[in-house]
Scaffold this active site. Structure first.
Site, mmCIF file in Angstrom:
data_model
loop_
_atom_site.group_PDB
_atom_site.id
_atom_site.type_symbol
_atom_site.label_atom_id
_atom_site.label_comp_id
_atom_site.label_asym_id
_atom_site.label_seq_id
_atom_site.Cartn_x
_atom_site.Cartn_y
_atom_site.Cartn_z
ATOM 1 N N VAL A 73 0.841 -1.202 0.000
ATOM 2 C CA VAL A 73 0.000 0.000 0.000
ATOM 3 C C VAL A 73 0.877 1.254 0.000
ATOM 4 O O VAL A 73 2.088 1.202 0.201
ATOM 5 C CB VAL A 73 -0.966 0.024 1.205
ATOM 6 C CG1 VAL A 73 -1.916 -1.165 1.149
ATOM 7 C CG2 VAL A 73 -0.199 0.035 2.520
ATOM 8 N N ASN A 74 0.227 2.376 -0.257
ATOM 9 C CA ASN A 74 0.952 3.648 -0.361
ATOM 10 C C ASN A 74 1.447 4.124 1.002
ATOM 11 O O ASN A 74 0.809 3.878 2.033
ATOM 12 C CB ASN A 74 0.074 4.713 -1.036
ATOM 13 C CG ASN A 74 -1.377 4.626 -0.637
ATOM 14 O OD1 ASN A 74 -1.891 3.558 -0.304
ATOM 15 N ND2 ASN A 74 -2.045 5.749 -0.617
ATOM 16 N N PRO A 76 2.575 7.646 1.679
ATOM 17 C CA PRO A 76 2.871 9.021 1.241
ATOM 18 C C PRO A 76 3.481 9.857 2.358
ATOM 19 O O PRO A 76 3.469 9.445 3.526
ATOM 20 C CB PRO A 76 1.489 9.566 0.872
ATOM 21 C CG PRO A 76 0.535 8.781 1.717
ATOM 22 C CD PRO A 76 1.134 7.419 1.877
ATOM 23 N N ALA A 206 19.145 3.789 -1.244
ATOM 24 C CA ALA A 206 19.304 3.671 -2.702
ATOM 25 C C ALA A 206 18.635 4.857 -3.395
ATOM 26 O O ALA A 206 19.219 5.496 -4.279
ATOM 27 C CB ALA A 206 18.706 2.353 -3.195
ATOM 28 N N CYS A 259 8.522 8.551 -5.558
ATOM 29 C CA CYS A 259 9.397 7.948 -4.555
ATOM 30 C C CYS A 259 10.546 8.830 -4.069
ATOM 31 O O CYS A 259 10.761 8.931 -2.859
ATOM 32 C CB CYS A 259 9.956 6.637 -5.081
ATOM 33 S SG CYS A 259 8.706 5.363 -5.227
ATOM 34 N N ARG A 329 3.058 11.806 -10.626
ATOM 35 C CA ARG A 329 3.262 12.252 -9.242
ATOM 36 C C ARG A 329 4.588 13.006 -9.104
ATOM 37 O O ARG A 329 5.621 12.529 -9.550
ATOM 38 C CB ARG A 329 3.200 11.047 -8.288
ATOM 39 C CG ARG A 329 1.790 10.489 -8.191
ATOM 40 C CD ARG A 329 1.724 9.252 -7.315
ATOM 41 N NE ARG A 329 2.268 8.087 -7.984
ATOM 42 C CZ ARG A 329 2.281 6.856 -7.444
ATOM 43 N NH1 ARG A 329 1.768 6.663 -6.241
ATOM 44 N NH2 ARG A 329 2.780 5.841 -8.105
HETATM 45 N N1 LIG Z 1 5.672 3.258 -7.767
HETATM 46 C C1 LIG Z 1 6.900 2.794 -7.742
HETATM 47 O O1 LIG Z 1 7.636 2.821 -8.722
HETATM 48 C C2 LIG Z 1 7.471 2.192 -6.482
HETATM 49 C C3 LIG Z 1 8.745 1.619 -6.525
HETATM 50 C C4 LIG Z 1 9.254 1.072 -5.365
HETATM 51 C C5 LIG Z 1 8.521 1.118 -4.199
HETATM 52 N N2 LIG Z 1 7.302 1.710 -4.186
HETATM 53 C C6 LIG Z 1 6.576 1.750 -2.918
HETATM 54 O O2 LIG Z 1 5.410 0.937 -3.035
HETATM 55 C C7 LIG Z 1 4.341 1.477 -2.251
HETATM 56 C C8 LIG Z 1 3.120 1.652 -3.109
HETATM 57 O O3 LIG Z 1 3.423 2.561 -4.159
HETATM 58 P P1 LIG Z 1 2.441 2.796 -5.384
HETATM 59 O O4 LIG Z 1 3.117 3.726 -6.301
HETATM 60 O O5 LIG Z 1 1.973 1.480 -5.923
HETATM 61 O O6 LIG Z 1 1.210 3.499 -4.623
HETATM 62 P P2 LIG Z 1 -0.288 3.700 -5.085
HETATM 63 O O7 LIG Z 1 -0.839 4.786 -4.255
HETATM 64 O O8 LIG Z 1 -0.341 3.822 -6.581
HETATM 65 O O9 LIG Z 1 -1.036 2.319 -4.757
HETATM 66 C C9 LIG Z 1 -1.356 1.924 -3.447
HETATM 67 C C10 LIG Z 1 -2.671 1.146 -3.492
HETATM 68 O O10 LIG Z 1 -2.935 0.622 -2.201
HETATM 69 C C11 LIG Z 1 -4.352 0.591 -2.013
HETATM 70 N N3 LIG Z 1 -4.636 0.462 -0.582
HETATM 71 C C12 LIG Z 1 -4.341 1.339 0.413
HETATM 72 N N4 LIG Z 1 -4.705 0.848 1.601
HETATM 73 C C13 LIG Z 1 -5.248 -0.373 1.374
HETATM 74 C C14 LIG Z 1 -5.805 -1.373 2.203
HETATM 75 N N5 LIG Z 1 -5.855 -1.217 3.538
HETATM 76 N N6 LIG Z 1 -6.288 -2.491 1.630
HETATM 77 C C15 LIG Z 1 -6.235 -2.646 0.295
HETATM 78 N N7 LIG Z 1 -5.693 -1.744 -0.553
HETATM 79 C C16 LIG Z 1 -5.210 -0.610 -0.017
HETATM 80 C C17 LIG Z 1 -4.799 1.876 -2.619
HETATM 81 O O11 LIG Z 1 -6.174 1.837 -2.941
HETATM 82 C C18 LIG Z 1 -3.894 1.983 -3.863
HETATM 83 O O12 LIG Z 1 -4.521 1.434 -5.000
HETATM 84 C C19 LIG Z 1 4.893 2.772 -1.642
HETATM 85 O O13 LIG Z 1 5.388 2.506 -0.365
HETATM 86 C C20 LIG Z 1 6.045 3.117 -2.570
HETATM 87 O O14 LIG Z 1 7.032 3.883 -1.926
HETATM 88 C C21 LIG Z 1 6.745 2.220 -5.313
#
Ligand SMILES: NC(=O)c1ccc[n+]([C@@H]2O[C@H](COP(=O)([O-])OP(=O)(O)OC[C@H]3O[C@@H](n4cnc5c(N)ncnc54)[C@H](O)[C@@H]3O)[C@@H](O)[C@H]2O)c1
Length: 445
Positions: A73-74, A76, A206, A259, A329
């Protein structure tokens, strides 16, 4: 998860999210409607969906039946209270942990896939271990190092997979179980195991190092502009030093994405919370430099358009934070547009993958002006030629490949003279652009 499903036909992968619209989009027959654009992703989803890869909103059911749960999950930056604007907001993580604790009836491995502050696993463990129903949880940290735009290639051929776990027989067994999932396609010498805290901190580190390289070369770009040096030449010269290496040395209008900024702010916050002021100040400078680069780019546009952009049409080619993604974003485009709109510029945007609703949502989120004013001052169009016609300045905000192949002669004839191009990504050939008649300004030259 799609790549894990592709490489492990014997494993059932359930992607669950409480956002119904997103799940519906993942299940959409028309692959153009998937929520995320990534080269190669749609084909993999098509190959595996409804075979061993499922998308649903049935979160409880998925928790009950899973052996391994990836919390993705996110996380932020907090927008309220203690640590506002710096710390990671862990409420979504905690809600997941509480839901797992409530629903789980059998032992499970919980994988931190979200990027988390160091020592979050401790909080997760404390929540999960107080269920009172005897279920055992092992918590692993498995941060994700993919880059958007090249996510599928990065996942298929990772530089390394990092797994952090507890140093106990149960911890080692959990690490082995997760290693075996990746072992279907990742060579074992690329699967690195550490303790949980090292793994959590490695992800933040990183991203901090990568962003620092961008801010470092961007700081030199400003020096190049006043001294007559050329930042691309400097980058090539230093990048050939094998100790420095050539990657991540491209000067630009600044880094974006969900990120880098969030993770560095988080690192800064953690350092400050341990009283490490010098460490915190050091990393904070990476963000300050990035903000400076974005506002410097906007100021260059304004000063070169005779110090006024009021009522002038300015074209943005690109809105995504980088090429080959529809993710916007923290995109530099948002902040450059905002600065120009504050000066009453009229902006026309063309991006091959970003939808108009997203662009307006990005601007509305800043709260700088009313939604009506955002829609009055900024237009989104579907063709680059329409975007450029009658423009006082064409600005490149994303390094989409297609921008390089445009008929720039035709664009030259369509724009207001003197014709200006501000290349925030240094992707166009300056000599060619000048020969056509443009006043071409890249970053750092
Ligand atoms: N986007 C990237 O390239 C990337 C790369 C490495 C790490 N990350 C990490 O991964 C994590 C997620 O990033 P993202 O870009 O996918 O975020 P995002 O906001 O696009 O997706 C998160 C999803 O989680 C869902 N969610 C939140 N709470 C929930 C719950 N209790 N039950 C079910 N679903 C739930 C939301 O509805 C959303 O769809 C963050 O910690 C980010 O730092 C992202």
């Amino acid at each position: 998860m799609t790549v894990i499903a592709e490489k492990n036909p014997h494993i059932k992968v359930s992607v669950v999210d409480m956002n119904q619209a997103r799940i519906d989009a993942w299940n959409d027959e028309n692959l153009d409607n998937l929520p995320i654009f990534e080269p190669g992703l749609a084909e993999l989803v098509k190959n595996n969906r409804n075979k061993n890869l499922f998308f649903s909103t049935e979160v409880d059911e998925a928790i009950r039946t899973a052996d391994i749960i990836f919390i993705s999950v996110n996380t932020p930056t907090k927008t309220y209270g203690r640590g506002k604007g710096m710390a990671a907001d862990l409420k979504y993580i905690e809600l997941c942990a509480r839901q797992i604790a409530r629903v789980a009836q059998t032992d499970k491995i919980i994988v931190e896939k979200s990027t988390l502050p160091v020592r979050t696993a401790q909080a997760l463990k404390s929540i999960l271990d107080h269920t009172g129903n005897g279920v055992q949880f092992q918590i692993l940290s498995n941060p994700e190092f993919l880059a958007e735009g090249t996510a599928i290639a990065d996942l298929l051929h990772p530089d390394r997979v990092l797994i952090g776990g507890e140093e106990s027989p149960e911890g080692r067994e959990a690490i082995q179980t997760l290693s075996d999932v990746y072992g279907s396609w990742v060579p074992s010498d690329k699967i690195l195991t550490t303790n949980v805290w090292s793994s959590e901190l490695s992800k933040l580190t990183a991203n901090a190092f990568l962003a620092q390289r961008v801010s470092s070369i961007n700081s030199i770009s400003e020096l190049c502009e006043v001294t007559g040096a050329n930042v691309d030449e400097v980058a090539r010269a230093i990048g050939m030093d094998s100790r420095i290496g050539p990657k991540f040395l491209k000067a630009s209008v600044g880094f974006g994405g969900s990120c880098f900024q969030k993770d560095i702010l988080n690192l800064v916050y953690i350092a400050r919370s341990y009283g490490l002021e010098a460490v915190a100040d050091y990393w904070e400078q990476v963000i300050l430099m990035n903000d400076h680069q974005k506002s410097r780019f906007a100021n260059t546009i304004i000063s070169n358009l005779y110090n006024t952009v009021s009522g002038k049409k300015i074209t943005f080619l690109g809105w995504a934070f980088k090429k080959d993604t529809n993710d916007t974003r923290e995109s530099a485009a948002i902040y450059v547009a905002d600065a120009l709109m504050n000066e009453h510029a009229e902006i026309t945007v063309y991006d091959p993958k970003v939808r108009p609703e997203q662009i307006y949502a990005d601007l509305d989120y800043l709260n700088s002006r009313s939604p009506e004013d955002n829609r009055r001052l900024l237009r989104v169009v579907e063709s680059p030629m329409e975007a450029c016609a009658d423009s006082h300045a064409v600005c490149i905000l994303t390094e989409w490949e297609e921008f390089k192949t445009y008929d720039w002669e035709a664009i030259y004839h369509a724009v207001v003279k003197p014709a200006s191009v501000f290349d925030g990504r240094n992707i166009l050939d300056s000599k060619k652009m000048n020969a056509i008649g443009f006043q071409y300004r890249g970053i750092g030259s």
